[in-house]
Design an enzyme around this catalytic site. Structure first.
Site, PDB file in Angstrom:
ATOM      1  N   SER A 115       0.817  -1.215   0.000  1.00 36.37           N
ATOM      2  CA  SER A 115       0.000   0.000   0.000  1.00 36.37           C
ATOM      3  C   SER A 115       0.851   1.265   0.000  1.00 36.37           C
ATOM      4  O   SER A 115       0.330   2.357  -0.218  1.00 36.37           O
ATOM      5  CB  SER A 115      -0.925   0.018   1.220  1.00 36.37           C
ATOM      6  OG  SER A 115      -0.191  -0.155   2.420  1.00 36.37           O
ATOM      7  N   HIS A 134      -1.948  -2.672  -6.425  1.00 32.35           N
ATOM      8  CA  HIS A 134      -2.482  -2.358  -5.104  1.00 32.35           C
ATOM      9  C   HIS A 134      -4.007  -2.372  -5.105  1.00 32.35           C
ATOM     10  O   HIS A 134      -4.651  -1.478  -5.652  1.00 32.35           O
ATOM     11  CB  HIS A 134      -1.966  -0.986  -4.651  1.00 32.35           C
ATOM     12  CG  HIS A 134      -2.474  -0.568  -3.311  1.00 32.35           C
ATOM     13  ND1 HIS A 134      -2.710   0.742  -2.983  1.00 32.35           N
ATOM     14  CD2 HIS A 134      -2.793  -1.303  -2.207  1.00 32.35           C
ATOM     15  CE1 HIS A 134      -3.158   0.795  -1.746  1.00 32.35           C
ATOM     16  NE2 HIS A 134      -3.208  -0.425  -1.253  1.00 32.35           N
ATOM     17  N   GLU A 146      -4.403   0.278  -8.051  1.00 30.06           N
ATOM     18  CA  GLU A 146      -3.295   1.145  -8.462  1.00 30.06           C
ATOM     19  C   GLU A 146      -2.199   0.281  -9.090  1.00 30.06           C
ATOM     20  O   GLU A 146      -1.690  -0.632  -8.450  1.00 30.06           O
ATOM     21  CB  GLU A 146      -2.728   1.903  -7.258  1.00 30.06           C
ATOM     22  CG  GLU A 146      -3.646   2.984  -6.714  1.00 30.06           C
ATOM     23  CD  GLU A 146      -3.053   3.708  -5.510  1.00 30.06           C
ATOM     24  OE1 GLU A 146      -3.229   4.928  -5.406  1.00 30.06           O
ATOM     25  OE2 GLU A 146      -2.417   3.023  -4.661  1.00 30.06           O
ATOM     26  N   ASN A 184      -3.292   6.545  -0.761  1.00 34.06           N
ATOM     27  CA  ASN A 184      -2.797   6.639   0.614  1.00 34.06           C
ATOM     28  C   ASN A 184      -2.032   7.927   0.880  1.00 34.06           C
ATOM     29  O   ASN A 184      -1.987   8.398   2.017  1.00 34.06           O
ATOM     30  CB  ASN A 184      -1.937   5.421   0.955  1.00 34.06           C
ATOM     31  CG  ASN A 184      -2.795   4.222   1.311  1.00 34.06           C
ATOM     32  OD1 ASN A 184      -3.829   4.358   1.946  1.00 34.06           O
ATOM     33  ND2 ASN A 184      -2.384   3.045   0.887  1.00 34.06           N
TER      34      ASN A 184
END
Length: 278
Positions: A115, A134, A146, A184
């Protein structure tokens, strides 16, 4: 097509279901075959419960379950894709790929579900590149993936994984290997700030979540989202962002550290900012 999923935790088991539903043969690998077998049982139990709820047909459940096979790393020799979904620890990920590099066929694609950890560093020393793939929790329903390219990831390699994501029903986005990638990098500071607001006593966890849901149209409040993701995962991402950028705005709030030390990790431990019935 055959994929080896390395790690049978929350993300690994969910990703295994996604690939199996799309018709892939899935080898589910963990630290031991016993752990992988137990994880397969959890998957099957979860799928059959959805039959009872009227959400899945029994035939579909049987097809998905049959395609998920507990295995060891050695069994991944003929996999077309390896997707590592182990603990968010770069040394563990590097060692995992190092071992598989000597096992898997030369055209097997190596991907990691990290992540936030740097793809370029994970790739270092291997005979082939690694690409980030991801997924988001819960991977069975969240559409985004991702696709993260490190400095050594060829464009055609990332494009292959992008197309794989499309083929299993996901919506991929191309991302370069920068700290936290896209989601994130933006989301984690907000989660950390919500923890700070709670620690200061500004509002209760319930009211913080209610305020963000009704005031910002979020489908889930930030503290419940922390519990869903796992507070240990949130902490790991904060630490990676702070280390990689040197920016103190990513410093994990002390309350987050305390809760992880206490084992209050959210849904997976039964207690986080909220209590859950195991």
């Amino acid at each position: 097509m055959k994929v080896g999923i390395i790690g049978s935790g929350t993300m690994g088991t969910a990703i295994a279901q996604v690939f199996a539903k799309a018709g892939w043969t899935v080898l589910l690998v963990d630290v031991s075959l016993t752990v992988a077998v137990t994880a397969k049982t959890r998957i099957s139990d979860s799928l059959y419960s959805k039959v009872e709820q009227g959400k899945l047909d029994i035939s579909e459940v049987e097809e998905i379950s049959a395609l998920i096979i507990p295995a060891s790393k050695a069994g991944c020799a003929d996999c077309d894709l390896i997707l590592e979904a182990a603990v968010e620890d770069i040394s563990v990920k590097k060692q995992t790929f190092f071992e598989l590099d000597g096992i898997c066929k030369s055209d097997c694609i190596f991907a990691t579900n990290t992540s936030s950890l740097p793809i370029t560093e994970i790739s270092a020393g291997l005979s082939r590149p690694v690409v980030g793939m991801h997924f988001f929790n819960p991977a069975t329903t969240m559409k985004l993936v991702e696709i993260v390219s490190g400095l050594t990831t060829p464009e055609e390699y990332a494009n292959k994984v992008y197309n794989i994501a499309l083929s299993i029903g996901k919506e991929p986005v191309h991302v370069l290997d920068n700290p936290g990638f896209v989601v994130n990098r933006i989301l984690t500071p907000m989660l950390n700030e919500a923890i700070g607001v709670l620690a200061e006593g500004t509002a209760s966890a319930e009211d913080i979540d209610k305020a963000m849901m009704l005031g910002c149209n979020m489908p889930m409040g930030p503290l419940k989202l922390c519990d869903l993701c796992g507070l240990d995962v949130v902490l790991a991402v904060c630490e990676t962002l702070q280390l990689e950028t040197g920016d103190q705005k990513y410093r994990p709030h002390p309350l987050l550290r305390k809760m992880v030390r206490a084992g209050f990790l959210g849904r997976k431990s039964g207690k986080g900012f909220y209590c859950y019935d195991k």
